[in-house]
Design an enzyme around this catalytic site. Structure first.
Site, PDB file in Angstrom:
ATOM      1  N   TYR A  39       0.843  -1.197   0.000  1.00  0.00           N
ATOM      2  CA  TYR A  39       0.000   0.000   0.000  1.00  0.00           C
ATOM      3  C   TYR A  39       0.883   1.254   0.000  1.00  0.00           C
ATOM      4  O   TYR A  39       0.655   2.188  -0.761  1.00  0.00           O
ATOM      5  CB  TYR A  39      -0.918  -0.011   1.233  1.00  0.00           C
ATOM      6  CG  TYR A  39      -1.763   1.233   1.342  1.00  0.00           C
ATOM      7  CD1 TYR A  39      -2.976   1.329   0.665  1.00  0.00           C
ATOM      8  CD2 TYR A  39      -1.339   2.331   2.089  1.00  0.00           C
ATOM      9  CE1 TYR A  39      -3.748   2.473   0.735  1.00  0.00           C
ATOM     10  CE2 TYR A  39      -2.100   3.486   2.168  1.00  0.00           C
ATOM     11  CZ  TYR A  39      -3.309   3.548   1.495  1.00  0.00           C
ATOM     12  OH  TYR A  39      -4.056   4.686   1.556  1.00  0.00           O
ATOM     13  N   ASP A  40       1.914   1.247   0.862  1.00  0.00           N
ATOM     14  CA  ASP A  40       2.817   2.409   0.937  1.00  0.00           C
ATOM     15  C   ASP A  40       3.442   2.697  -0.416  1.00  0.00           C
ATOM     16  O   ASP A  40       3.592   3.843  -0.815  1.00  0.00           O
ATOM     17  CB  ASP A  40       3.938   2.151   1.951  1.00  0.00           C
ATOM     18  CG  ASP A  40       3.419   2.226   3.382  1.00  0.00           C
ATOM     19  OD1 ASP A  40       2.287   2.710   3.562  1.00  0.00           O
ATOM     20  OD2 ASP A  40       4.142   1.788   4.291  1.00  0.00           O
ATOM     21  N   LYS A 119     -26.036   5.696  20.904  1.00  0.00           N
ATOM     22  CA  LYS A 119     -25.893   7.151  20.852  1.00  0.00           C
ATOM     23  C   LYS A 119     -24.439   7.485  21.141  1.00  0.00           C
ATOM     24  O   LYS A 119     -23.976   7.401  22.273  1.00  0.00           O
ATOM     25  CB  LYS A 119     -26.818   7.826  21.860  1.00  0.00           C
ATOM     26  CG  LYS A 119     -26.783   9.340  21.762  1.00  0.00           C
ATOM     27  CD  LYS A 119     -27.870   9.965  22.623  1.00  0.00           C
ATOM     28  CE  LYS A 119     -27.998  11.457  22.393  1.00  0.00           C
ATOM     29  NZ  LYS A 119     -26.782  12.205  22.640  1.00  0.00           N
TER      30      LYS A 119
END
Ligand code: IVH
Length: 671
Positions: A39-40, A119
């Site tokens: 990914y890098d 919440k």
């Protein structure tokens, strides 16, 4: 368009799609397809191309996730539909009354279900997508007018920059809550403590503080998260109800809270309220209740809104986590660094279903500030986390028999005189041989935040310490099975396992070991920064206070503490014993990359047009090198950009390796 530009545009388009896809797999689905390293590489190629062709940067570029330009002030945003608040209920009967009210507004025959959602205790934001592209993000503000935080919102990895479906309305306003996980909050505060910045009181404040940074690059470094809870105008969607709308948002690329629950009637809502209440302390984020909503959008429309809140939703708050009880006594605990913490001994009282009989009083100043006396009736609270707190005395209930609380002058464990540094609130036992400190350090060393040695939890360490089998850290590694077997609660198998776990822990990472030592101001985040910068124990030992200060995120207190710690002959002796016993280090994930610049120390001077200073430094560190902030004997390479001045001349005199920008680039790209 030149050929080069066309090719770059094509490549950028492909990379952008891939990177956004991988981001979604990693952050939203928790199911990455490629390794961090791969990914890098993609991301770096992408950034390089964007840098070469800035005219090709698009609004959905993942590079926007690192933050934008700092603002002078926030712009204002008018919400097309007001962002309402919710009516509150604090009990089961309040939830049932809600159904009663709904029924008054709806025809007798109406059948309806509910959606119950946690919440979240964070900040409400609105995010606007036009033709699928994120174009505006704003805070709730006063409900009508909020602040423009678009570049900040872009930094949150679980918010798509471009919606992931072709079937999206031209215009969409998504609403939801931005929050920090408890772990994210803890790490952020640890970082701030190490950098000597003021701490945030709770995850909510930390999330609010992070979103309200004028510089969104700072926001990008905070692990903010987002769960959507609705859209402002459901008529723009094909969904008929809240549940379908959330599912749709999930298909568009948002991460949806997995605890959202469809309830067929109000009994199911009440039941689920109890389920969430039990679960709340196991979640890795804070919730302060549950929101129940009428599922059907057409019924929501019929019910409409009052001035400040919709009729179709209700906030079911968890019962107050406060109670009153009596302060019976104050005990003084000695911590691992000698800090004396007053602990309130309380008449046992139930708080959220847990019996509380002790609570922290932090320090002497806090006791004074709150005006507490022995025998007082006090208000206690259990905040989102687990440590209960005494809030205040109830002065009206005093009868005159209450007594002043005196801080001790000598250590309750070893009798050594206590010290308080000027400007510090904490009283400390300065005796390094204080048994309480030693035991706490040992418990920290083997515990979860330390070496995490299975079988050697708090109780086991207390046993071993009391039996005088373990007095210091190296003693742990000299334990044998026959030491453990006679102790209460140990059996053949548990003893074997513990001995094996101890032996295995000799191979560890530098970061884990540093964190386990329990050096003041050096927690796991700082320890990881140290490993990243120095890589090996030898290099760390060779570092001085200035080298520690050069590490981003490490402040003066931490640097001094490290120097003092490692200069102590007793520490050196302990380390020697540990290495003799076979302690050795492997590298953490972050350090596993290639390290061609290991042992080299770079100083930058002058302007480098092709790099930002931080980027250049980051590249050096990634490749295993170190970065200095001033010219010293340790510097091996000086990178001299445009208008380099005095440092360049001195470096020439010192016969250092001097690189211009081209040469530096060649070095970091060629290696
Ligand atoms: S619905 C008109 N759902 O609670 C309905 N709100 O007191 C608007 N909140 O400002 C809100 N989690 O910040 C809704 N699942 C959830 C929520 C939620 C947290 C917050 C939100 C809002 C406040 C209302």
């Amino acid at each position: 368009m030149s050929d080069k530009l066309t090719a770059a545009k094509k490549r950028l388009g492909k990379l952008r799609k891939q990177i956004n896809q991988h981001n979604h797999r990693y952050y939203v689905l928790d199911d990455p397809l490629i390794s961090d390293g791969e990914y890098d590489r993609l991301f770096r190629e992408f950034l390089d191309l964007e840098e070469k062709f800035p005219q090709l940067i698009t609004p959905d570029s993942p590079s926007g996730r690192v933050g934008g330009k700092a603002l002078a002030e926030f712009g204002q945003v008018n919400h097309r539909f007001p962002m309402l608040s919710l009516e509150n209920s604090f009990s089961d009967s309040g939830i049932r009354d809600f159904e009663g009210r709904l029924k008054r507004f709806l025809p007798e025959s109406a059948e309806f279900s509910y959606v119950a959602e946690p919440k979240l205790d964070g900040l409400a934001v609105e995010i606007i997508y036009e033709k699928g592209l994120l174009t505006l993000g704003s805070t709730r503000g006063d409900g009508k007018i909020g602040e423009d935080v678009t570049s900040h919102i872009r930094t949150i990895n679980t918010i798509p920059l471009r919606l992931r479906s072709n079937d999206v309305p031209d215009y969409l306003e998504v609403r939801g809550e931005v929050f920090l996980t408890i772990e994210g909050f803890r790490q952020l505060n640890e970082h701030r403590a190490a950098a000597e910045e003021p701490l945030f009181a709770n995850p909510r404040n930390a999330a609010a503080g992070s979103l309200r940074q004028l510089d969104s690059k700072i926001t990008a470094q905070r692990p903010l998260q987002f769960f959507p809870y609705g859209i402002s105008d459901p008529s723009l969607l094909n969904s008929n109800n809240q549940r379908e709308a959330l599912d749709f948002l999930g298909r568009l690329g948002f991460k949806i809270n997995p605890l959202v629950h469809l309830c067929k009637d109000i009994n199911a809502v009440v039941d689920y309220f109890h389920v969430l209440q039990k679960q709340r302390h196991e979640l890795d984020y804070e919730i302060d209740g549950m929101v129940v909503k009428v599922n059907s959008f057409s019924l929501q429309k019929r019910l409409g809104s009052k001035a400040r809140s919709p009729r179709w939703a209700l906030a079911c708050k968890f019962p107050a986590s406060q109670a009153t009880t009596r302060l019976l006594d104050v005990e003084f605990n000695v911590g691992r660094t000698g800090a004396i913490t007053p602990v309130a001994v309380l008449e046992p009282v139930a708080l959220e279903g847990v019996t509380v009989s002790r609570a922290t009083l932090h320090n002497g100043d806090e006791i004074k500030r709150k005006g507490l006396r022995l025998g007082d009736r006090v208000l206690v609270q259990r905040a989102g986390d687990v440590i209960p707190e005494v809030i205040q005395p109830i002065i009206d209930l005093r009868n005159g028999s209450e007594e002043e609380i005196r801080m001790p002058s000598v250590c309750p464990e070893c009798g050594h005189e206590l010290l308080r540094k000027s400007g510090e609130a904490i009283l400390r036992c300065p005796n390094p041989h204080c048994p309480a400190q030693r035991l706490r350090s040992l418990i920290h060393f083997t515990g979860k935040a330390g070496m995490d040695i299975e079988g050697l939890g708090k109780k086991a360490m207390e046993q071993l310490f009391d039996a005088k089998l373990v007095n210091d850290i190296p003693d742990i590694y000299q334990l044998v099975k026959s030491d453990l077997l006679p102790l209460e609660g140990w059996a053949d198998k548990s003893a074997d396992n513990a001995i094996l776990a101890i032996a295995n822990s000799r191979k560890t990472t530098l970061a884990r070991f540093l964190g386990a030592l329990g050096i003041r101001f050096i927690g796991e985040v700082t320890a990881a920064l140290l490993e990243n910068q120095f890589k090996t124990f030898d290099q760390l030992m060779r570092a001085g206070e200035d080298d520690f200060l050069d590490v981003e995120g490490i402040g003066g207190q931490s640097a001094t503490s490290l120097c003092q710690y490692f200069a102590d002959p007793a520490v050196q002796e302990m380390l020697r014993r540990l290495f003799d016993i076979g302690l050795h280090f492997t590298t953490s994930d972050s350090g596993r990359k290639q390290q061609p610049l290991a042992g080299k120390n770079f100083l930058f001077t002058g302007r480098l047009p092709g790099f930002s200073r931080n980027e250049a430094k980051a590249r050096v560190r990634e490749l295993g090198g170190q970065v200095a902030s001033s010219l010293s004997k340790k510097v091996t390479h000086l990178v001299a950009g445009e208008k380099a001045g005095g440092k360049l001349k001195k470096a020439r005199d010192m016969e250092l390796i001097i690189l211009n920008e081209e040469e530096f680039k060649g070095l970091i790209e060629g290696e």
